[in-house]
Design an enzyme around this catalytic site. Structure first.
Site, PDB file in Angstrom:
ATOM      1  N   ARG A 169      11.692  -1.059  10.872  1.00  9.09           N
ATOM      2  CA  ARG A 169      10.707  -0.678  11.880  1.00  9.09           C
ATOM      3  C   ARG A 169      10.675  -1.685  13.025  1.00  9.09           C
ATOM      4  NH1 ARG A 169       5.312   0.565   8.427  1.00  9.09           N
ATOM      5  NH2 ARG A 169       4.463  -0.497  10.253  1.00  9.09           N
ATOM      6  N   LYS A 222       0.830  -1.219   0.000  1.00  5.75           N
ATOM      7  CA  LYS A 222       0.000   0.000   0.000  1.00  5.75           C
ATOM      8  C   LYS A 222       0.861   1.265   0.000  1.00  5.75           C
ATOM      9  CE  LYS A 222      -2.112  -1.056   3.858  1.00  5.75           C
ATOM     10  NZ  LYS A 222      -1.317  -2.283   4.119  1.00  5.75           N
ATOM     11  N   ARG A 273      -9.307   1.472   8.912  1.00  4.60           N
ATOM     12  CA  ARG A 273      -8.911   0.117   9.286  1.00  4.60           C
ATOM     13  C   ARG A 273      -9.983  -0.569  10.109  1.00  4.60           C
ATOM     14  NH1 ARG A 273      -3.003   0.860   8.770  1.00  4.60           N
ATOM     15  NH2 ARG A 273      -1.865  -1.013   9.317  1.00  4.60           N
ATOM     16  N   ARG A 315      11.801  -5.355   4.924  1.00  8.43           N
ATOM     17  CA  ARG A 315      11.459  -3.950   4.616  1.00  8.43           C
ATOM     18  C   ARG A 315      12.429  -2.980   5.303  1.00  8.43           C
ATOM     19  NH1 ARG A 315       5.427  -1.728   5.409  1.00  8.43           N
ATOM     20  NH2 ARG A 315       5.662  -2.439   7.552  1.00  8.43           N
ATOM     21  N   ARG A 323       0.124  -8.320  13.738  1.00 10.54           N
ATOM     22  CA  ARG A 323      -0.513  -7.306  12.887  1.00 10.54           C
ATOM     23  C   ARG A 323      -1.357  -7.955  11.799  1.00 10.54           C
ATOM     24  NH1 ARG A 323       4.536  -4.712  11.120  1.00 10.54           N
ATOM     25  NH2 ARG A 323       3.253  -3.702   9.572  1.00 10.54           N
TER      26      ARG A 323
HETATM   27  P1  ADP Z   1       1.510  -1.477   7.621  1.00  8.43           P
HETATM   28  O1  ADP Z   1       1.242  -0.747   6.353  1.00  8.43           O
HETATM   29  O2  ADP Z   1       2.775  -2.200   7.617  1.00  8.43           O
HETATM   30  O3  ADP Z   1       0.348  -2.257   8.102  1.00  8.43           O
HETATM   31  P2  ADP Z   1       1.164   1.059   8.977  1.00  8.43           P
HETATM   32  O4  ADP Z   1       2.364   1.903   8.819  1.00  8.43           O
HETATM   33  O5  ADP Z   1      -0.017   1.343   8.112  1.00  8.43           O
HETATM   34  O6  ADP Z   1       1.645  -0.434   8.821  1.00  8.43           O
HETATM   35  O7  ADP Z   1       0.647   1.103  10.484  1.00  8.43           O
HETATM   36  C1  ADP Z   1       1.543   0.923  11.569  1.00  8.43           C
HETATM   37  C2  ADP Z   1       0.758   0.922  12.867  1.00  8.43           C
HETATM   38  O8  ADP Z   1       0.125   2.202  13.062  1.00  8.43           O
HETATM   39  C3  ADP Z   1      -0.376  -0.081  12.959  1.00  8.43           C
HETATM   40  O9  ADP Z   1       0.084  -1.375  13.360  1.00  8.43           O
HETATM   41  C4  ADP Z   1      -1.247   0.580  14.045  1.00  8.43           C
HETATM   42  O10 ADP Z   1      -0.681   0.418  15.332  1.00  8.43           O
HETATM   43  C5  ADP Z   1      -1.136   2.050  13.683  1.00  8.43           C
HETATM   44  N1  ADP Z   1      -2.177   2.456  12.713  1.00  8.43           N
HETATM   45  C6  ADP Z   1      -1.980   2.859  11.426  1.00  8.43           C
HETATM   46  N2  ADP Z   1      -3.149   3.165  10.850  1.00  8.43           N
HETATM   47  C7  ADP Z   1      -4.113   2.951  11.758  1.00  8.43           C
HETATM   48  C8  ADP Z   1      -5.536   3.071  11.754  1.00  8.43           C
HETATM   49  N3  ADP Z   1      -6.200   3.468  10.663  1.00  8.43           N
HETATM   50  N4  ADP Z   1      -6.204   2.754  12.898  1.00  8.43           N
HETATM   51  C9  ADP Z   1      -5.565   2.365  14.003  1.00  8.43           C
HETATM   52  N5  ADP Z   1      -4.226   2.214  14.079  1.00  8.43           N
HETATM   53  C10 ADP Z   1      -3.497   2.502  12.968  1.00  8.43           C
HETATM   54  P1  ADP Z   2       2.227  -1.880   3.200  1.00  7.54           P
HETATM   55  O1  ADP Z   2       2.222  -0.367   3.193  1.00  7.54           O
HETATM   56  O2  ADP Z   2       0.998  -2.448   2.567  1.00  7.54           O
HETATM   57  O3  ADP Z   2       2.509  -2.452   4.535  1.00  7.54           O
HETATM   58  P2  ADP Z   2       4.781  -1.619   1.753  1.00  7.54           P
HETATM   59  O4  ADP Z   2       4.498  -0.758   0.568  1.00  7.54           O
HETATM   60  O5  ADP Z   2       5.491  -1.013   2.888  1.00  7.54           O
HETATM   61  O6  ADP Z   2       3.407  -2.349   2.246  1.00  7.54           O
HETATM   62  O7  ADP Z   2       5.589  -2.892   1.213  1.00  7.54           O
HETATM   63  C1  ADP Z   2       6.053  -3.916   2.108  1.00  7.54           C
HETATM   64  C2  ADP Z   2       7.397  -4.429   1.619  1.00  7.54           C
HETATM   65  O8  ADP Z   2       7.227  -5.143   0.390  1.00  7.54           O
HETATM   66  C3  ADP Z   2       8.437  -3.336   1.321  1.00  7.54           C
HETATM   67  O9  ADP Z   2       9.703  -3.812   1.695  1.00  7.54           O
HETATM   68  C4  ADP Z   2       8.340  -3.147  -0.195  1.00  7.54           C
HETATM   69  O10 ADP Z   2       9.576  -2.702  -0.760  1.00  7.54           O
HETATM   70  C5  ADP Z   2       7.983  -4.549  -0.670  1.00  7.54           C
HETATM   71  N1  ADP Z   2       7.098  -4.563  -1.849  1.00  7.54           N
HETATM   72  C6  ADP Z   2       6.073  -3.720  -2.134  1.00  7.54           C
HETATM   73  N2  ADP Z   2       5.457  -4.075  -3.288  1.00  7.54           N
HETATM   74  C7  ADP Z   2       6.112  -5.189  -3.743  1.00  7.54           C
HETATM   75  C8  ADP Z   2       5.943  -6.031  -4.893  1.00  7.54           C
HETATM   76  N3  ADP Z   2       4.976  -5.821  -5.797  1.00  7.54           N
HETATM   77  N4  ADP Z   2       6.785  -7.079  -5.018  1.00  7.54           N
HETATM   78  C9  ADP Z   2       7.761  -7.304  -4.091  1.00  7.54           C
HETATM   79  N5  ADP Z   2       7.962  -6.556  -2.989  1.00  7.54           N
HETATM   80  C10 ADP Z   2       7.157  -5.503  -2.819  1.00  7.54           C
END
Ligand code: ADP
Ligand code: ADP
Length: 219
Positions: free
Chosen positions: A162, A15, A90, A129, A173
């Protein structure tokens, strides 16, 4: 009218990566709730102190706090043309609140691309990541490495892993996602706004599919 895109998908689906690319390509703002929380933690604001332990555990921040933060962000001038929302909503309560907020700005949730990726792939993505300190640009040590190890290609800042990308927290998560966020898939599908995207493809191919799913005025 502003255009609002909600990216749905489990942690690691891509995302953040895609929201950054799509926002740049379309002129929409990129709003990442996770990046906003991490910025507050880095700056040691009251909100940052309140949510630090919650993020470390991999739980969700309470809805009222999250909704208030996003409401403020959506009011910023760079959101005039609309936004790509990454990580918000979420929960069903957040989705409901979002409808109310967007109505205030004369808009609505236009499209909800749902980026699908298998669970074992999510775990390898999250455990490799690396994120940049300055602006949260995202890399993967194998799948999307930076040109120079440990340095962001875009702004030259240091890359870090992270705290919540540790294996136990990643598993937590993903569980939280299935319990609290996955119900939004059926909700948006029922409203006819969901578009399924195969997130297992190469990054550029996922972007191509996403751009095709956007309303015409954003393309
Ligand atoms: P990822 O894309 O890897 O799931 P995010 O960076 O979106 O992680 O979110 C990291 C953390 O921030 C989540 O595990 C949660 O603790 C908090 N968080 C992010 N967005 C939300 C949301 N919309 N509602 C509640 N907590 C959130
Ligand atoms: P999210 O925000 O949904 O948690 P991220 O964009 O942070 O996901 O991506 C998670 C990990 O996967 C990062 O290390 C990113 O570089 C990698 N990644 C993202 N898209 C792809 C893809 N299409 N193929 C392989 N790795 C990817």
């Amino acid at each position: 009218m502003p255009v609002y895109v909600v990216l749905l998908g489990p942690p690691g689906a891509g995302k953040g990566t895609q929201a950054g690319i799509v926002a740049k390509a379309t002129g929409l703002a990129h709003i990442s709730s996770g990046d906003l929380f991490r910025e507050h933690i880095k700056n040691q604001t009251d909100l940052g102190r309140q949510v630090d332990a919650i993020l470390k555990r991999g739980d969700l921040v309470p809805d009222d706090v999250t909704i208030a933060m996003i409401r403020e962000r959506l009011k910023q001038p760079d959101c005039a043309a609309g936004a790509v929302l990454d990580g918000f909503p979420r929960t069903p309560a957040q989705a409901q609140a979002l409808n109310g907020m967007l109505a205030e700005f004369g808009g609505k949730v236009d499209v909800v691309p749902f980026i699908q990726v298998q669970q074992d792939e999510l775990i390898s993505r999250l455990s490799g990541r690396w994120v940049c300190r300055a602006q949260g640009h995202v890399y993967h040590e194998t799948f999307n490495p930076p040109k120079t190890a440990d340095v962001c290609d875009v702004d030259g800042s240091e890359l870090y892993q992270r705290d919540d990308d540790k294996r136990e927290t990643v598993e937590k998560r993903i569980r939280v996602y299935f319990e609290q966020t996955a119900p939004l898939i059926d909700h948006y599908r029922g409203e006819g706004r969901l578009t399924e995207i195969d997130g297992a493809q190469a990054i550029a191919k996922v972007t191509e599919d996403l751009l095709k799913a956007l309303p015409e005025q954003a393309q």
